[in-house]
Write an enzyme that holds these catalytic residues in place. Structure first.
Site, short mmCIF file in Angstrom:
data_model
loop_
_atom_site.label_atom_id
_atom_site.label_comp_id
_atom_site.label_asym_id
_atom_site.label_seq_id
_atom_site.Cartn_x
_atom_site.Cartn_y
_atom_site.Cartn_z
N CYS A 184 0.83 -1.20 0.00
CA CYS A 184 0.00 0.00 0.00
C CYS A 184 0.87 1.25 0.00
CB CYS A 184 -0.94 0.00 1.21
SG CYS A 184 -2.13 -1.36 1.16
N HIS A 234 -7.17 -4.78 6.40
CA HIS A 234 -6.33 -4.06 7.35
C HIS A 234 -5.40 -5.05 8.06
CE1 HIS A 234 -9.19 -0.36 7.74
NE2 HIS A 234 -8.81 -0.60 6.50
N GLU A 266 -4.81 -5.55 11.17
CA GLU A 266 -5.43 -6.23 12.30
C GLU A 266 -6.25 -7.43 11.83
OE1 GLU A 266 -5.87 -1.71 13.13
OE2 GLU A 266 -5.75 -3.04 11.40
N CYS A 295 -9.48 0.99 13.13
CA CYS A 295 -10.75 1.58 12.73
C CYS A 295 -11.88 0.87 13.49
CB CYS A 295 -10.96 1.45 11.22
SG CYS A 295 -11.20 -0.26 10.67
N CYS A 336 -12.19 -2.99 12.52
CA CYS A 336 -11.14 -3.82 13.11
C CYS A 336 -11.31 -3.92 14.62
CB CYS A 336 -9.77 -3.27 12.75
SG CYS A 336 -9.31 -3.58 11.03
N TYR A 359 -5.46 7.11 14.39
CA TYR A 359 -6.21 7.03 13.14
C TYR A 359 -7.02 8.32 13.04
CZ TYR A 359 -9.18 4.94 9.50
OH TYR A 359 -9.83 4.67 8.33
#
Length: 138
Positions: free
Chosen positions: A25, A69, A71, A97, A100, A118
Site C-alpha cells: 500500500c 487491514h 489487524e 478503525c 477492526c 487514526y
C-alpha cells in the site's frame, strides 16, 4: 514490572513497524502483531487478499474496498493456525478503525498497544467501552 512491560511494548511495536514494510500500500503501511504469553502468535500487514494483485489503491489513489487491514490479517491468520487470541495483546502501528475494533473484541484480545492515531477515534472508543486496555506509545 511496569518498566519491563514498557520495554516489551516498545520492542513489539518496533517489530510491527518493520512488518508494515511488507505492505504494498502506498497511502499507508500498517503492521500488526498478536502476542500471547510473550510469544508472537500471529502477524499481519495491510494489503489485498491472497491471490489478488498487490495493488492497494485505484488510479485516483483511493484504497480499494477489498484491501484488508493489518489487524484483520493478523486475526484471520491466527484463526487459520488453530491457535487462538483469547487474552492476547495486539500491537499495531496505527490505531484500529471501527471495523477492526469489532474483530479485536470478538477475537478475545484484551490489550491493544498502538503508535499513531487514526483519523477517526471511534475504534479506540469502542475498545475502551469493551474494557480492553489501550496503550498509546508515540
Amino acid at each position: 514490572m511496569q518498566n519491563k512491560q514498557e520495554q516489551f511494548d516498545r520492542s513489539y511495536l518496533e517489530m510491527a513497524a518493520v512488518w508494515a514494510k511488507n505492505s504494498y500500500c502506498k497511502r499507508r503501511q500498517v503492521g500488526a502483531l498478536l502476542v500471547k504469553d510473550r510469544m508472537i502468535i500471529s502477524d499481519g500487514y495491510n494489503g489485498t487478499p491472497a491471490g489478488f494483485e498487490n495493488i492497494c489503491e485505484d488510479d485516483e489513489g483511493h484504497t480499494k474496498p477489498y484491501v484488508l487491514h493489518a489487524e484483520a490479517n493478523a486475526i484471520t491468520k491466527v484463526a487459520k493456525s488453530g491457535n487462538n487470541s483469547k487474552g492476547a495483546t495486539m500491537y499495531v502501528t496505527t490505531a484500529p478503525c471501527l471495523e477492526c475494533s469489532k474483530l479485536i473484541i470478538q477475537a478475545g484480545i484484551t490489550r491493544l498497544v498502538y503508535k499513531d492515531d487514526y483519523r477517526i477515534s471511534d475504534g479506540i472508543d469502542l475498545l475502551k467501552r469493551a474494557g480492553i486496555e489501550i496503550v498509546n506509545i508515540e
